[in-house]
Motif scaffolding. Sequence first.
Motif, short mmCIF file in Angstrom:
data_model
loop_
_atom_site.label_atom_id
_atom_site.label_comp_id
_atom_site.label_asym_id
_atom_site.label_seq_id
_atom_site.Cartn_x
_atom_site.Cartn_y
_atom_site.Cartn_z
N GLU A 1 0.90 -1.30 0.06
CA GLU A 1 0.14 0.12 0.21
C GLU A 1 0.75 1.26 0.00
OE1 GLU A 1 -2.90 -0.24 3.28
OE2 GLU A 1 -3.52 -2.25 2.60
N ARG A 2 2.01 1.01 0.53
CA ARG A 2 3.04 2.14 0.34
C ARG A 2 4.52 1.75 -0.32
NH1 ARG A 2 2.26 4.71 6.32
NH2 ARG A 2 0.15 5.66 6.20
N GLY A 3 5.53 2.46 -0.64
CA GLY A 3 6.40 2.05 -1.14
C GLY A 3 6.44 2.13 -2.74
N PRO A 4 7.44 1.24 -3.10
CA PRO A 4 7.51 1.00 -4.60
C PRO A 4 6.20 0.29 -5.15
CG PRO A 4 9.33 0.03 -3.43
CD PRO A 4 8.36 0.48 -2.49
N VAL A 5 5.98 0.70 -6.43
CA VAL A 5 4.60 0.05 -6.93
C VAL A 5 5.02 -1.20 -7.35
CG1 VAL A 5 4.29 2.47 -7.93
CG2 VAL A 5 5.09 0.90 -9.37
N TRP A 6 3.80 -1.88 -7.26
CA TRP A 6 3.87 -3.40 -7.35
C TRP A 6 3.04 -3.85 -8.85
CZ3 TRP A 6 -1.23 -4.53 -7.85
CH2 TRP A 6 -2.20 -3.96 -6.90
N TRP A 7 2.45 -2.93 -9.42
CA TRP A 7 1.73 -3.15 -10.62
C TRP A 7 2.85 -3.10 -11.71
CZ3 TRP A 7 0.29 0.65 -7.33
CH2 TRP A 7 0.58 2.04 -7.66
N THR A 8 2.56 -3.60 -12.82
CA THR A 8 3.67 -3.55 -13.96
C THR A 8 2.94 -3.21 -15.27
OG1 THR A 8 2.90 -5.96 -14.44
CG2 THR A 8 4.75 -5.43 -13.05
N ASP A 9 2.02 -2.15 -15.22
CA ASP A 9 1.28 -1.48 -16.46
C ASP A 9 2.33 -0.60 -17.30
OD1 ASP A 9 1.02 0.41 -14.83
OD2 ASP A 9 -0.95 0.51 -14.94
N ASP A 10 3.42 -0.14 -16.69
CA ASP A 10 4.40 0.85 -16.94
C ASP A 10 3.88 2.24 -17.03
OD1 ASP A 10 6.50 -1.05 -17.58
OD2 ASP A 10 5.73 -1.69 -19.20
N ALA A 11 2.39 2.32 -16.49
CA ALA A 11 2.08 3.82 -16.23
C ALA A 11 2.85 4.55 -15.39
CB ALA A 11 0.58 3.60 -15.99
N PRO A 12 2.98 5.77 -15.57
CA PRO A 12 3.43 6.47 -14.52
C PRO A 12 2.50 6.78 -13.32
CG PRO A 12 2.89 8.06 -16.36
CD PRO A 12 2.61 6.46 -16.72
N ASP A 13 3.57 6.74 -12.10
CA ASP A 13 2.53 6.88 -10.89
C ASP A 13 2.26 8.26 -10.52
OD1 ASP A 13 1.67 6.30 -8.38
OD2 ASP A 13 3.41 5.85 -7.55
N PHE A 14 1.18 8.73 -10.33
CA PHE A 14 0.90 9.95 -10.06
C PHE A 14 0.32 10.18 -8.54
CE2 PHE A 14 0.31 10.04 -14.80
CZ PHE A 14 1.32 11.03 -15.10
N ASN A 15 0.60 9.25 -7.65
CA ASN A 15 0.12 8.98 -6.43
C ASN A 15 0.87 10.23 -5.65
OD1 ASN A 15 -1.39 8.16 -4.18
ND2 ASN A 15 0.21 6.63 -3.67
N ARG A 16 0.16 10.82 -4.57
CA ARG A 16 0.96 11.68 -3.78
C ARG A 16 1.28 12.84 -4.47
NH1 ARG A 16 2.25 9.99 1.55
NH2 ARG A 16 1.33 8.12 2.18
N ARG A 17 0.64 13.30 -5.40
CA ARG A 17 1.13 14.57 -6.28
C ARG A 17 -0.34 15.30 -6.41
NH1 ARG A 17 4.17 11.06 -9.16
NH2 ARG A 17 6.41 11.68 -9.15
N LEU A 18 0.02 16.68 -6.15
CA LEU A 18 -1.26 17.53 -6.45
C LEU A 18 -2.04 17.42 -7.70
CD1 LEU A 18 0.13 20.79 -5.06
CD2 LEU A 18 -1.38 19.29 -3.73
N VAL A 19 -3.17 17.23 -7.98
CA VAL A 19 -3.84 17.12 -9.20
C VAL A 19 -3.39 17.93 -10.13
CG1 VAL A 19 -5.97 18.10 -8.78
CG2 VAL A 19 -5.91 16.14 -10.38
#
Length: 86
Positions: free
Chosen positions: A53-71
């Motif tokens: 739930e925290r830390g490095p992403v575990w999914w492998t869709d190669d999409a950028p991670d926008f979590n914890r960013r201002l929209v």
Amino acid sequence: MSNPALSPEVRQHWVDKLMDARRTVAMALKAHDSKAEKAARANVDAAKRALGERGPVWWTDDAPDFNRRLVKNTPYADWYAALPSD
């Protein structure tokens, strides 16, 4: 969301640890024990990291991670700005 690759046993182990840690946070807050609170919050963080739930992403869709960013700093800024406000 927890990492779906975790076995049910491993996931349950860490969920149990997370719930224990959250209860410990609540007890520390009630007792006004900042040292115990800090330790309990570290345990919450460790469990959340183990669950994925925290830390490095575990999914492998190669999409950028926008979590914890201002929209406003993501590609979703225009979509968000167009939402009706309450």
